[in-house]
Design a protein around this motif. Structure first.
Motif, PDB file in Angstrom:
ATOM      1  N   UNK A   1      44.782  64.831 -12.988  1.00 56.67           N
ATOM      2  CA  UNK A   1      44.541  64.343 -11.637  1.00 56.67           C
ATOM      3  C   UNK A   1      43.085  64.439 -11.192  1.00 56.67           C
ATOM      4  N   UNK A   2      42.268  65.182 -11.912  1.00 53.80           N
ATOM      5  CA  UNK A   2      40.868  65.336 -11.514  1.00 53.80           C
ATOM      6  C   UNK A   2      40.158  63.985 -11.518  1.00 53.80           C
ATOM      7  N   UNK A   3      39.196  63.850 -10.607  1.00 56.41           N
ATOM      8  CA  UNK A   3      38.437  62.611 -10.496  1.00 56.41           C
ATOM      9  C   UNK A   3      37.101  62.923  -9.835  1.00 56.41           C
ATOM     10  N   UNK A   4      36.327  61.885  -9.565  1.00 58.54           N
ATOM     11  CA  UNK A   4      35.076  62.077  -8.851  1.00 58.54           C
ATOM     12  C   UNK A   4      35.321  62.604  -7.440  1.00 58.54           C
ATOM     13  N   UNK A   5      36.492  62.331  -6.899  1.00 58.56           N
ATOM     14  CA  UNK A   5      36.814  62.793  -5.548  1.00 58.56           C
ATOM     15  C   UNK A   5      37.141  64.277  -5.500  1.00 58.56           C
ATOM     16  N   UNK A   6      37.683  64.817  -6.596  1.00 59.49           N
ATOM     17  CA  UNK A   6      38.092  66.215  -6.605  1.00 59.49           C
ATOM     18  C   UNK A   6      38.034  66.740  -8.032  1.00 59.49           C
ATOM     19  N   UNK A   7      37.341  67.850  -8.222  1.00 58.32           N
ATOM     20  CA  UNK A   7      37.125  68.388  -9.564  1.00 58.32           C
ATOM     21  C   UNK A   7      38.413  68.953 -10.144  1.00 58.32           C
ATOM     22  N   UNK A   8      38.393  69.159 -11.462  1.00 60.48           N
ATOM     23  CA  UNK A   8      39.549  69.751 -12.123  1.00 60.48           C
ATOM     24  C   UNK A   8      39.815  71.145 -11.579  1.00 60.48           C
ATOM     25  N   UNK A   9      38.769  71.922 -11.334  1.00 57.26           N
ATOM     26  CA  UNK A   9      38.948  73.272 -10.806  1.00 57.26           C
ATOM     27  C   UNK A   9      39.587  73.236  -9.423  1.00 57.26           C
ATOM     28  N   UNK A  10      39.161  72.282  -8.595  1.00 61.36           N
ATOM     29  CA  UNK A  10      39.723  72.186  -7.244  1.00 61.36           C
ATOM     30  C   UNK A  10      41.200  71.808  -7.286  1.00 61.36           C
TER      31      UNK A  10
END
Length: 294
Positions: free
Chosen positions: A71-80
């Motif tokens: 689900x990670x993307x430029x909008x939200x990092x993998x860590x987030x």
């Protein structure tokens, strides 16, 4: 691999309860064992199984990591994304319990799935449903924008669009999953199976309670559209490609455009047997055809 030792009860919530980490987690043990074997058999995949499974201490940690990867993307990092998933599962233990019951459902009903590891690594229907459970928790916390962002990413990553305000039980299987759409006020019960292209939608621009209510143990065939605030009774079957505009009684088979009754469902729990054939309507089936027992 056999899951006979899991002894799942008829209720998926009871199944999930038996799998709580406090009394041992058989699904997690199966995942770890399968990951170790895969790392040895396919060295090129060793890094993947270490990062997704072997570097974690629980099913929830591994699930959060895998969902974040997808689900990670430029909008939200993998860590987030990972932190969001972990927070939701820490606050609501039902999320992890439901995910375990969903894993059992996939293993039992999908002949192409031969291990829980396959579900976690490869099956986007399972991953999409687990991701929705995270988004739904944030929706219930009234953190609507986080929930909507997760909904958007689930749709982009998996081709499955479920409003976080919908209500879905556990022991649910999305087979293939591509194109599934479930609206905001839809309700899906426990032990439901649906195939790709299923729509639980409205009938226009009406607001309020406007989406279908699907009971327990319902089987919904590929590309079926169920529209409006109608009820699909428990243990019913909806034929592939059907358009359902009226409520369906329990334990009946409905098919066609528009869908009409085609007889009994033929089984107490059609979602478990996954038998989509309709006696008298499928080539090669005798009129006295009886579906397999649940």
């Amino acid at each position: 691999m056999s899951i006979a030792h899991l002894d799942p009860a008829r209720s998926p919530r009871a199944t999930a309860k038996k799998m709580e980490p406090a009394i041992g987690d058989p699904i997690w043990r199966e995942l770890v064992d399968a990951a170790r074997k895969l790392a040895l058999a396919e060295p090129a995949m060793a890094s993947l199984v270490h990062s997704v499974i072997l570097s974690h201490k629980s099913f929830e940690e591994a699930l959060a990591y895998r969902l974040a990867q997808k689900l990670a993307s430029e909008d939200m990092s993998q860590l987030a994304v990972r932190d969001l998933a972990l927070q939701a599962m820490a606050e609501d233990e039902e999320i992890g319990a439901a995910a375990r019951a969903d894993a059992v459902a996939v293993f039992e009903r999908d002949p192409a799935c031969t291990s829980f590891l396959q579900a976690l690594l490869y099956l986007k229907g399972f991953l999409a449903l687990c991701s929705w459970r995270i988004a739904s928790w944030y929706w219930r916390q009234r953190r609507f924008d986080i929930a909507r962002l997760l909904q958007m990413r689930i749709s982009e990553a998996f081709g499955v669009d479920i409003h976080p305000g919908a209500k879905i039980g556990c022991g649910v299987m999305f087979d293939h999953a591509t194109g599934i759409v479930i609206g905001e006020t839809a309700v899906v019960g426990d032990n439901v199976s649906m195939l790709h292209g299923v729509t639980l939608g409205g009938t226009g621009k009406e607001t309020g309670d406007r989406h279908p209510k699907v009971g327990d143990n319902v089987l919904i065939g590929a590309n079926a559209s169920i529209l409006g605030n109608i009820t699909i009774g428990s243990c019913a079957r909806i034929g592939a490609g059907s358009v359902v505009l009226r409520s369906v009684p329990p334990c009946k088979t409905y098919a066609g455009v528009p869908a009409v009754e085609r007889g009994e469902a033929g089984c107490d729990e059609p979602a478990r047997t996954m038998d989509h054939r309709i006696a008298g309507f499928c080539d090669g089936l005798p009129a006295d055809y009886e579906p397999p027992e649940c």
